[in-house]
Each structure stands twice: as C-alpha cells, then as structure tokens.
Design a protein around this motif. Sequence first.
Motif, PDB file in Angstrom:
ATOM      1  N   MET A   1       0.822  -1.201   0.000  1.00 29.43           N
ATOM      2  CA  MET A   1       0.000   0.000   0.000  1.00 29.43           C
ATOM      3  C   MET A   1       0.862   1.260   0.000  1.00 29.43           C
ATOM      4  O   MET A   1       0.505   2.247  -0.610  1.00 29.43           O
ATOM      5  CB  MET A   1      -0.934  -0.050   1.218  1.00 29.43           C
ATOM      6  CG  MET A   1      -1.833   1.134   1.341  1.00 29.43           C
ATOM      7  SD  MET A   1      -3.052   1.158   0.031  1.00 29.43           S
ATOM      8  CE  MET A   1      -4.028   2.508   0.531  1.00 29.43           C
ATOM      9  N   VAL A   2       2.000   1.206   0.696  1.00 30.15           N
ATOM     10  CA  VAL A   2       2.881   2.371   0.749  1.00 30.15           C
ATOM     11  C   VAL A   2       3.438   2.669  -0.633  1.00 30.15           C
ATOM     12  O   VAL A   2       3.539   3.832  -1.042  1.00 30.15           O
ATOM     13  CB  VAL A   2       4.027   2.144   1.763  1.00 30.15           C
ATOM     14  CG1 VAL A   2       5.024   3.279   1.715  1.00 30.15           C
ATOM     15  CG2 VAL A   2       3.470   1.984   3.161  1.00 30.15           C
ATOM     16  N   VAL A   3       3.773   1.642  -1.383  1.00 25.44           N
ATOM     17  CA  VAL A   3       4.301   1.835  -2.734  1.00 25.44           C
ATOM     18  C   VAL A   3       3.237   2.458  -3.627  1.00 25.44           C
ATOM     19  O   VAL A   3       3.522   3.358  -4.418  1.00 25.44           O
ATOM     20  CB  VAL A   3       4.800   0.491  -3.314  1.00 25.44           C
ATOM     21  CG1 VAL A   3       5.214   0.646  -4.764  1.00 25.44           C
ATOM     22  CG2 VAL A   3       5.945  -0.050  -2.484  1.00 25.44           C
ATOM     23  N   ALA A   4       2.004   1.999  -3.505  1.00 23.35           N
ATOM     24  CA  ALA A   4       0.905   2.565  -4.293  1.00 23.35           C
ATOM     25  C   ALA A   4       0.705   4.036  -3.952  1.00 23.35           C
ATOM     26  O   ALA A   4       0.500   4.868  -4.851  1.00 23.35           O
ATOM     27  CB  ALA A   4      -0.383   1.790  -4.054  1.00 23.35           C
ATOM     28  N   ALA A   5       0.768   4.380  -2.677  1.00 25.88           N
ATOM     29  CA  ALA A   5       0.621   5.771  -2.258  1.00 25.88           C
ATOM     30  C   ALA A   5       1.742   6.625  -2.846  1.00 25.88           C
ATOM     31  O   ALA A   5       1.504   7.751  -3.296  1.00 25.88           O
ATOM     32  CB  ALA A   5       0.617   5.865  -0.735  1.00 25.88           C
ATOM     33  N   TYR A   6       2.954   6.088  -2.854  1.00 23.19           N
ATOM     34  CA  TYR A   6       4.094   6.800  -3.441  1.00 23.19           C
ATOM     35  C   TYR A   6       3.840   7.100  -4.915  1.00 23.19           C
ATOM     36  O   TYR A   6       4.052   8.222  -5.379  1.00 23.19           O
ATOM     37  CB  TYR A   6       5.363   5.969  -3.272  1.00 23.19           C
ATOM     38  CG  TYR A   6       6.548   6.520  -3.998  1.00 23.19           C
ATOM     39  CD1 TYR A   6       7.280   7.578  -3.467  1.00 23.19           C
ATOM     40  CD2 TYR A   6       6.938   5.993  -5.231  1.00 23.19           C
ATOM     41  CE1 TYR A   6       8.367   8.097  -4.146  1.00 23.19           C
ATOM     42  CE2 TYR A   6       8.025   6.511  -5.915  1.00 23.19           C
ATOM     43  CZ  TYR A   6       8.741   7.561  -5.370  1.00 23.19           C
ATOM     44  OH  TYR A   6       9.798   8.069  -6.050  1.00 23.19           O
ATOM     45  N   ASN A  82      -2.364  18.063  -1.218  1.00 22.18           N
ATOM     46  CA  ASN A  82      -2.337  17.882   0.238  1.00 22.18           C
ATOM     47  C   ASN A  82      -3.533  17.073   0.727  1.00 22.18           C
ATOM     48  O   ASN A  82      -3.417  16.290   1.666  1.00 22.18           O
ATOM     49  CB  ASN A  82      -2.260  19.228   0.955  1.00 22.18           C
ATOM     50  CG  ASN A  82      -0.885  19.841   0.854  1.00 22.18           C
ATOM     51  OD1 ASN A  82       0.111  19.143   0.731  1.00 22.18           O
ATOM     52  ND2 ASN A  82      -0.835  21.154   0.880  1.00 22.18           N
ATOM     53  N   GLY A  83      -4.681  17.262   0.096  1.00 21.46           N
ATOM     54  CA  GLY A  83      -5.854  16.476   0.470  1.00 21.46           C
ATOM     55  C   GLY A  83      -5.671  15.003   0.174  1.00 21.46           C
ATOM     56  O   GLY A  83      -5.984  14.137   1.013  1.00 21.46           O
ATOM     57  N   VAL A  84      -5.141  14.698  -0.986  1.00 22.36           N
ATOM     58  CA  VAL A  84      -4.888  13.296  -1.341  1.00 22.36           C
ATOM     59  C   VAL A  84      -3.806  12.719  -0.437  1.00 22.36           C
ATOM     60  O   VAL A  84      -3.908  11.576   0.030  1.00 22.36           O
ATOM     61  CB  VAL A  84      -4.511  13.168  -2.834  1.00 22.36           C
ATOM     62  CG1 VAL A  84      -4.004  11.782  -3.154  1.00 22.36           C
ATOM     63  CG2 VAL A  84      -5.704  13.525  -3.706  1.00 22.36           C
ATOM     64  N   ARG A  85      -2.771  13.489  -0.166  1.00 19.20           N
ATOM     65  CA  ARG A  85      -1.706  13.023   0.740  1.00 19.20           C
ATOM     66  C   ARG A  85      -2.291  12.688   2.116  1.00 19.20           C
ATOM     67  O   ARG A  85      -1.977  11.650   2.695  1.00 19.20           O
ATOM     68  CB  ARG A  85      -0.621  14.088   0.867  1.00 19.20           C
ATOM     69  CG  ARG A  85       0.549  13.643   1.713  1.00 19.20           C
ATOM     70  CD  ARG A  85       1.664  14.687   1.751  1.00 19.20           C
ATOM     71  NE  ARG A  85       2.279  14.807   0.446  1.00 19.20           N
ATOM     72  CZ  ARG A  85       2.242  15.903  -0.317  1.00 19.20           C
ATOM     73  NH1 ARG A  85       1.606  16.974   0.103  1.00 19.20           N
ATOM     74  NH2 ARG A  85       2.822  15.941  -1.487  1.00 19.20           N
ATOM     75  N   TRP A  86      -3.151  13.551   2.632  1.00 16.95           N
ATOM     76  CA  TRP A  86      -3.771  13.308   3.933  1.00 16.95           C
ATOM     77  C   TRP A  86      -4.627  12.042   3.903  1.00 16.95           C
ATOM     78  O   TRP A  86      -4.588  11.238   4.825  1.00 16.95           O
ATOM     79  CB  TRP A  86      -4.619  14.510   4.350  1.00 16.95           C
ATOM     80  CG  TRP A  86      -5.263  14.336   5.674  1.00 16.95           C
ATOM     81  CD1 TRP A  86      -4.707  14.540   6.905  1.00 16.95           C
ATOM     82  CD2 TRP A  86      -6.598  13.892   5.912  1.00 16.95           C
ATOM     83  NE1 TRP A  86      -5.611  14.258   7.884  1.00 16.95           N
ATOM     84  CE2 TRP A  86      -6.789  13.852   7.304  1.00 16.95           C
ATOM     85  CE3 TRP A  86      -7.649  13.526   5.087  1.00 16.95           C
ATOM     86  CZ2 TRP A  86      -7.974  13.460   7.892  1.00 16.95           C
ATOM     87  CZ3 TRP A  86      -8.837  13.131   5.672  1.00 16.95           C
ATOM     88  CH2 TRP A  86      -8.996  13.104   7.043  1.00 16.95           C
ATOM     89  N   LEU A  87      -5.414  11.879   2.836  1.00 14.63           N
ATOM     90  CA  LEU A  87      -6.242  10.676   2.711  1.00 14.63           C
ATOM     91  C   LEU A  87      -5.402   9.411   2.648  1.00 14.63           C
ATOM     92  O   LEU A  87      -5.749   8.390   3.259  1.00 14.63           O
ATOM     93  CB  LEU A  87      -7.139  10.763   1.475  1.00 14.63           C
ATOM     94  CG  LEU A  87      -8.292  11.760   1.543  1.00 14.63           C
ATOM     95  CD1 LEU A  87      -8.956  11.877   0.173  1.00 14.63           C
ATOM     96  CD2 LEU A  87      -9.302  11.339   2.600  1.00 14.63           C
ATOM     97  N   LEU A  89      -2.327   9.024   3.882  1.00 16.94           N
ATOM     98  CA  LEU A  89      -1.751   8.806   5.209  1.00 16.94           C
ATOM     99  C   LEU A  89      -2.794   8.245   6.178  1.00 16.94           C
ATOM    100  O   LEU A  89      -2.492   7.376   6.993  1.00 16.94           O
ATOM    101  CB  LEU A  89      -1.159  10.107   5.750  1.00 16.94           C
ATOM    102  CG  LEU A  89       0.118  10.594   5.074  1.00 16.94           C
ATOM    103  CD1 LEU A  89       0.499  11.980   5.581  1.00 16.94           C
ATOM    104  CD2 LEU A  89       1.251   9.600   5.295  1.00 16.94           C
ATOM    105  N   LYS A  90      -4.008   8.741   6.070  1.00 12.97           N
ATOM    106  CA  LYS A  90      -5.101   8.247   6.917  1.00 12.97           C
ATOM    107  C   LYS A  90      -5.365   6.767   6.606  1.00 12.97           C
ATOM    108  O   LYS A  90      -5.557   5.963   7.506  1.00 12.97           O
ATOM    109  CB  LYS A  90      -6.354   9.092   6.656  1.00 12.97           C
ATOM    110  CG  LYS A  90      -7.370   9.028   7.721  1.00 12.97           C
ATOM    111  CD  LYS A  90      -6.916   9.835   8.892  1.00 12.97           C
ATOM    112  CE  LYS A  90      -8.126  10.234   9.692  1.00 12.97           C
ATOM    113  NZ  LYS A  90      -7.811  10.422  11.084  1.00 12.97           N
ATOM    114  N   ALA A  91      -5.384   6.416   5.310  1.00 16.00           N
ATOM    115  CA  ALA A  91      -5.630   5.034   4.918  1.00 16.00           C
ATOM    116  C   ALA A  91      -4.519   4.112   5.389  1.00 16.00           C
ATOM    117  O   ALA A  91      -4.766   2.934   5.704  1.00 16.00           O
ATOM    118  CB  ALA A  91      -5.776   4.944   3.396  1.00 16.00           C
ATOM    119  N   LEU A  92      -3.286   4.630   5.458  1.00 16.47           N
ATOM    120  CA  LEU A  92      -2.160   3.837   5.933  1.00 16.47           C
ATOM    121  C   LEU A  92      -2.037   3.823   7.447  1.00 16.47           C
ATOM    122  O   LEU A  92      -1.196   3.128   8.001  1.00 16.47           O
ATOM    123  CB  LEU A  92      -0.860   4.366   5.317  1.00 16.47           C
ATOM    124  CG  LEU A  92      -0.720   4.229   3.810  1.00 16.47           C
ATOM    125  CD1 LEU A  92       0.499   4.987   3.323  1.00 16.47           C
ATOM    126  CD2 LEU A  92      -0.638   2.762   3.422  1.00 16.47           C
ATOM    127  N   GLY A  93      -2.874   4.606   8.113  1.00 14.37           N
ATOM    128  CA  GLY A  93      -2.827   4.680   9.568  1.00 14.37           C
ATOM    129  C   GLY A  93      -1.682   5.508  10.092  1.00 14.37           C
ATOM    130  O   GLY A  93      -1.272   5.356  11.226  1.00 14.37           O
TER     131      GLY A  93
END
Length: 95
Positions: A1-6, A82-87, A89-93
């Motif tokens: 999931m972290v790779v996908a967020a990146y 920033n909104g997507v970044r926050w979402l 980070l929230k999804a990753l806990g």
Amino acid sequence: MVVAAYYIMKVMDIYYYVLFASIILTWIPDIQRTIVGRILYRITEPYLGIFRRFIPAVRLGGGYMDFSPIVALFVWRVFVENGVRWLLLKALGLA
C-alpha cells in the motif's frame, strides 16, 4: 500500500508539471495546433476548464489576461495534492 501511495503522489506531481507546461505553451503561437499542444490540451482542459468557467479573463490594454490557470495551479498544489496526501496517510494509519 505504501508503494501505491508513493506512485499516486508521483503521478499527481507529474500532472502539476503537465499543467504548468500547458500554461507556458499557451504563450507560444500556433503550439496548440501541434500534436503536443493537442495532447496537453486534452489532458489539462478538464481541470483548467473548471476554473475558466468561474474566473473571467481581465482586460489589460488591448488584450485579456486569464488568471484562472494561476489559481488552478495553486489549488492543485495546495489543496488537491495535500488532500490526497492526507487521505493516503489516513488510509495507511499514519495520520
């Protein structure tokens, strides 16, 4: 999931630079008739068009100045990314 967020954040960053390039290329005559101009227009117009509907061009001297792309870039960088970044980070806990 972290790779996908990146990769999501990288794609958003690339889109920011595509928006910027599209705006700069509008200053070059006849560029929108080239294949590059048409591709950039198709990629960026759905987003930029939102701002053009609500922010009218301002008359300056003998022409008009369209400030909507400046607002669009600001909104993309400050609010959308920033909104997507926050979402994410929230999804990753992490937030």
